[in-house]
Design a protein around this motif. Structure first.
Motif, mmCIF file in Angstrom:
data_model
loop_
_atom_site.group_PDB
_atom_site.id
_atom_site.type_symbol
_atom_site.label_atom_id
_atom_site.label_comp_id
_atom_site.label_asym_id
_atom_site.label_seq_id
_atom_site.Cartn_x
_atom_site.Cartn_y
_atom_site.Cartn_z
ATOM 1 N N MET A 1 0.819 -1.184 0.000
ATOM 2 C CA MET A 1 0.000 0.000 0.000
ATOM 3 C C MET A 1 0.875 1.265 0.000
ATOM 4 N N ALA A 2 1.861 1.305 0.913
ATOM 5 C CA ALA A 2 2.724 2.486 0.991
ATOM 6 C C ALA A 2 3.563 2.635 -0.268
ATOM 7 N N ALA A 3 4.023 1.524 -0.831
ATOM 8 C CA ALA A 3 4.814 1.600 -2.062
ATOM 9 C C ALA A 3 3.963 2.138 -3.206
ATOM 10 N N GLY A 4 2.725 1.713 -3.273
ATOM 11 C CA GLY A 4 1.834 2.213 -4.318
ATOM 12 C C GLY A 4 1.577 3.694 -4.188
ATOM 13 N N LEU A 5 1.341 4.152 -2.959
ATOM 14 C CA LEU A 5 1.121 5.579 -2.732
ATOM 15 C C LEU A 5 2.373 6.388 -3.036
ATOM 16 N N SER A 6 3.531 5.854 -2.686
ATOM 17 C CA SER A 6 4.792 6.550 -2.973
ATOM 18 C C SER A 6 5.009 6.656 -4.475
ATOM 19 N N LEU A 7 4.723 5.589 -5.189
ATOM 20 C CA LEU A 7 4.868 5.622 -6.642
ATOM 21 C C LEU A 7 3.900 6.633 -7.263
ATOM 22 N N TYR A 8 2.683 6.636 -6.784
ATOM 23 C CA TYR A 8 1.691 7.591 -7.281
ATOM 24 C C TYR A 8 2.125 9.031 -6.992
ATOM 25 N N ALA A 9 2.575 9.292 -5.771
ATOM 26 C CA ALA A 9 2.989 10.649 -5.393
ATOM 27 C C ALA A 9 4.213 11.104 -6.174
ATOM 28 N N ALA A 10 5.124 10.175 -6.454
ATOM 29 C CA ALA A 10 6.340 10.543 -7.184
ATOM 30 C C ALA A 10 6.019 10.958 -8.617
ATOM 31 N N ARG A 11 4.941 10.464 -9.167
ATOM 32 C CA ARG A 11 4.595 10.771 -10.547
ATOM 33 C C ARG A 11 3.773 12.046 -10.686
ATOM 34 N N GLN A 12 3.322 12.608 -9.582
ATOM 35 C CA GLN A 12 2.500 13.816 -9.633
ATOM 36 C C GLN A 12 3.379 15.062 -9.715
ATOM 37 N N ARG A 13 2.898 16.038 -10.425
ATOM 38 C CA ARG A 13 3.648 17.290 -10.568
ATOM 39 C C ARG A 13 3.089 18.287 -9.564
ATOM 40 N N ILE A 14 3.475 18.112 -8.295
ATOM 41 C CA ILE A 14 2.945 18.997 -7.264
ATOM 42 C C ILE A 14 3.993 19.952 -6.712
ATOM 43 N N GLY A 15 5.241 19.629 -6.906
ATOM 44 C CA GLY A 15 6.309 20.476 -6.385
ATOM 45 C C GLY A 15 6.829 21.412 -7.459
ATOM 46 N N ARG A 16 7.536 22.397 -7.037
ATOM 47 C CA ARG A 16 8.107 23.329 -7.999
ATOM 48 C C ARG A 16 9.342 22.704 -8.643
ATOM 49 N N ARG A 17 9.748 23.273 -9.747
ATOM 50 C CA ARG A 17 10.890 22.747 -10.498
ATOM 51 C C ARG A 17 12.185 22.891 -9.669
ATOM 52 N N GLY A 18 12.950 21.823 -9.596
ATOM 53 C CA GLY A 18 14.217 21.835 -8.874
ATOM 54 C C GLY A 18 14.120 21.403 -7.423
ATOM 55 N N PHE A 19 12.907 21.169 -6.935
ATOM 56 C CA PHE A 19 12.748 20.807 -5.525
ATOM 57 C C PHE A 19 13.350 19.446 -5.225
ATOM 58 N N LYS A 20 13.157 18.479 -6.113
ATOM 59 C CA LYS A 20 13.662 17.125 -5.868
ATOM 60 C C LYS A 20 15.182 17.115 -5.734
ATOM 61 N N VAL A 21 15.851 17.887 -6.565
ATOM 62 C CA VAL A 21 17.318 17.939 -6.510
ATOM 63 C C VAL A 21 17.776 18.562 -5.197
ATOM 64 N N ARG A 22 17.158 19.685 -4.830
ATOM 65 C CA ARG A 22 17.542 20.342 -3.588
ATOM 66 C C ARG A 22 17.260 19.435 -2.387
ATOM 67 N N HIS A 23 16.114 18.787 -2.413
ATOM 68 C CA HIS A 23 15.744 17.883 -1.323
ATOM 69 C C HIS A 23 16.753 16.735 -1.222
ATOM 70 N N GLY A 24 17.134 16.173 -2.353
ATOM 71 C CA GLY A 24 18.112 15.085 -2.357
ATOM 72 C C GLY A 24 19.467 15.513 -1.810
ATOM 73 N N VAL A 25 19.907 16.693 -2.201
ATOM 74 C CA VAL A 25 21.198 17.204 -1.712
ATOM 75 C C VAL A 25 21.146 17.445 -0.205
ATOM 76 N N LEU A 26 20.070 18.046 0.263
ATOM 77 C CA LEU A 26 19.956 18.342 1.696
ATOM 78 C C LEU A 26 19.864 17.069 2.529
ATOM 79 N N ILE A 27 19.104 16.092 2.061
ATOM 80 C CA ILE A 27 19.023 14.828 2.786
ATOM 81 C C ILE A 27 20.363 14.104 2.745
ATOM 82 N N GLY A 28 21.082 14.210 1.633
ATOM 83 C CA GLY A 28 22.435 13.636 1.558
ATOM 84 C C GLY A 28 23.385 14.292 2.546
ATOM 85 N N LEU A 29 23.316 15.624 2.655
ATOM 86 C CA LEU A 29 24.147 16.330 3.635
ATOM 87 C C LEU A 29 23.780 15.924 5.059
ATOM 88 N N TRP A 30 22.472 15.840 5.323
ATOM 89 C CA TRP A 30 22.031 15.413 6.649
ATOM 90 C C TRP A 30 22.557 14.012 6.964
#
Length: 75
Positions: A1-30
């Motif tokens: 169930m959670a994997a399905g919801l995650s896959l669905y959410a990842a395919r939606q265009r709800i965030g602004r452009r460049g957010f995924k990259v910034r989020h990935g870098v910040l989580i990597g730094l953390w």
């Protein structure tokens, strides 16, 4: 169930452009700061409250910076 919801959410265009990259870098730094604090803190600073406070602040810093930068871009 959670994997399905995650896959669905990842395919939606709800965030602004460049957010995924910034989020990935910040989580990597953390992850790097958190891992370093555990690796160095366990053998060297056992039962040190000062080290725990400094490490907690250092771990929170990348995420706070990301939140402040995101707030500036969204307003």
């Amino acid at each position: 169930m959670a994997a399905g919801l995650s896959l669905y959410a990842a395919r939606q265009r709800i965030g602004r452009r460049g957010f995924k990259v910034r989020h990935g870098v910040l989580i990597g730094l953390w992850t790097a700061v958190h891992s370093a604090s555990i690796l160095f803190g366990q053998p060297v600073f056992v039962d040190s409250r000062t080290f725990a406070a400094v490490a907690a602040s250092a771990c929170a810093l990348p995420l706070v910076v990301g939140a402040v930068l995101e707030r500036r871009r969204s307003s």
